[in-house]
Enzyme design. Structure first.
Site, PDB file in Angstrom:
ATOM      1  N   GLU A 160      -5.993  -4.957  -8.945  1.00  0.00           N
ATOM      2  CA  GLU A 160      -5.803  -5.140  -7.629  1.00  0.00           C
ATOM      3  C   GLU A 160      -7.021  -5.072  -6.678  1.00  0.00           C
ATOM      4  OE1 GLU A 160      -1.215  -3.185  -6.767  1.00  0.00           O
ATOM      5  OE2 GLU A 160      -3.060  -1.901  -6.754  1.00  0.00           O
TER       6      GLU A 160
ATOM      7  N   ALA B 110       0.855  -1.278  -0.025  1.00  0.00           N
ATOM      8  CA  ALA B 110      -0.105   0.034   0.115  1.00  0.00           C
ATOM      9  C   ALA B 110       0.884   1.377   0.109  1.00  0.00           C
ATOM     10  CB  ALA B 110      -0.830   0.011   1.197  1.00  0.00           C
ATOM     11  N   ASP B 111       0.403   2.376  -0.498  1.00  0.00           N
ATOM     12  CA  ASP B 111       1.149   3.533  -0.497  1.00  0.00           C
ATOM     13  C   ASP B 111       0.687   4.278   0.878  1.00  0.00           C
ATOM     14  OD1 ASP B 111       2.138   3.277  -3.282  1.00  0.00           O
ATOM     15  OD2 ASP B 111       0.118   3.330  -3.770  1.00  0.00           O
TER      16      ASP B 111
END
Length: 311
Positions: free
Chosen positions: A119, A99-100
């Site tokens: 995703e 995850a960012d």
């Protein structure tokens, strides 16, 4: 020269953290005879490597994997991982991805690598969605720390960008068309980046302090905008998040615990992170003993403890 050496050392350190969480997620959550979702990105790539490694050694058998991008598909094929699609296998046991950004409720920003639609469609089909990050991805609120990617159709894309900018739940955002390599949200070309689905990516930039107050509402408003395919806000999907820090695996954050956290937090603070000695499966699936209520709050040496249910 010294700055260059420092940069190499920093990248090496970050890669090591990504490797730790990627390997740990596979070791703890992937079993023989299961169907798994393979994420996309620099962190997820280590999880894919680990699956291939354990298949080759014989530790894992009869695995079927669903890749979330062409890049992941090619990596998995090179490692000899058997692949399928949701058309034939739409009931996944577990999906693992990076995850960012991760907020206190385990809402995510994803899509820095440009694969957000694939995703999301794969990871929504998984019984368990395990997020793997290093501690730099933990944030107080989504938005300012990493632009929110939105996949849009190319037709009249400038109109769609203007409509996105008007959405109340995204007030103050600046939509920026991604240029160059779709896997990089820093412009490195002069033509629009194109996703595996043939669409464009718009990155929504937020100024410092302007966090998305209601990620769920923001996601709903984006999905209701004609021209939007999907967005990088992954809300209410995470089962658990494995976090790596400079001193190793920090712990596991259980989604049931995260629902009870409402303020800014740090990894290891306020009792929301499980001890690294705890098996995550036990933490997540353990039932409270008689007379106690609520989800397990902290588990050490595999023995969860509970807090009184505060509603």
């Amino acid at each position: 020269a010294r700055a260059a050496r420092c940069g190499v050392a920093l990248r090496a350190s970050q890669d090591e953290l990504k490797k730790q969480v990627g390997y740990k997620a596979v070791d703890d959550y992937v079993k023989s005879g299961t169907v798994i979702g393979l994420g996309t990105g620099s962190t997820a790539a280590f999880a894919v490597d680990r699956v291939g490694e354990k298949l080759k050694s014989g530790e894992l058998k009869d695995i079927i994997a669903i890749p979330t991008s062409i890049r992941t598909k090619e990596q998995a094929e090179a490692l000899g991982i058997p692949l399928a699609t949701l058309d034939t296998h739409s009931d996944l046991d577990v999906a693992i991805d990076g995850a960012d950004e991760v907020d206190p409720k385990l809402n995510l920003v994803k899509g820095g690598g440009g694969a957000l639609f694939r995703e999301k469609i794969v990871e929504m089909c998984a019984k368990k969605f395990i997020v793997i990050v290093d501690e730099s991805k933990i944030c107080d609120g989504l938005g300012p720390g990493f632009p929110v990617p939105v996949e849009i159709v190319p037709f009249c894309y400038e109109h769609t960008m203007r409509e996105i900018a008007k959405l109340p739940a995204l007030a103050g955002c600046k939509p920026v068309l991604r240029l160059g390599d779709v896997a990089n949200n820093t412009p490195d070309g002069d033509k629009p980046a194109v996703t595996d689905n043939g669409n464009y990516i718009v990155d929504l930039q937020f100024e410092a302090g302007n966090v998305i107050k209601d990620p769920v509402a923001a996601g709903e408003q984006l999905k209701n905008t004609v021209g939007v395919v999907d967005h990088g806000l992954f809300t209410g999907m995470t089962t658990a998040c494995i976090v790596a820090g400079s001193d190793g695996i920090k712990g596991w954050i259980d989604a049931r615990v995260a629902k009870r956290v409402s303020s800014a937090w740090e990894v290891g603070a306020r009792g929301v992170v499980f001890s690294a000695q705890c098996r995550p499966q036990a933490c997540i699936e353990a039932d409270a003993p008689g007379g106690q209520t609520g989800p397990p709050i902290i588990a050490a040496a595999g023995r969860p403890t509970w807090a009184k249910n505060s509603g």
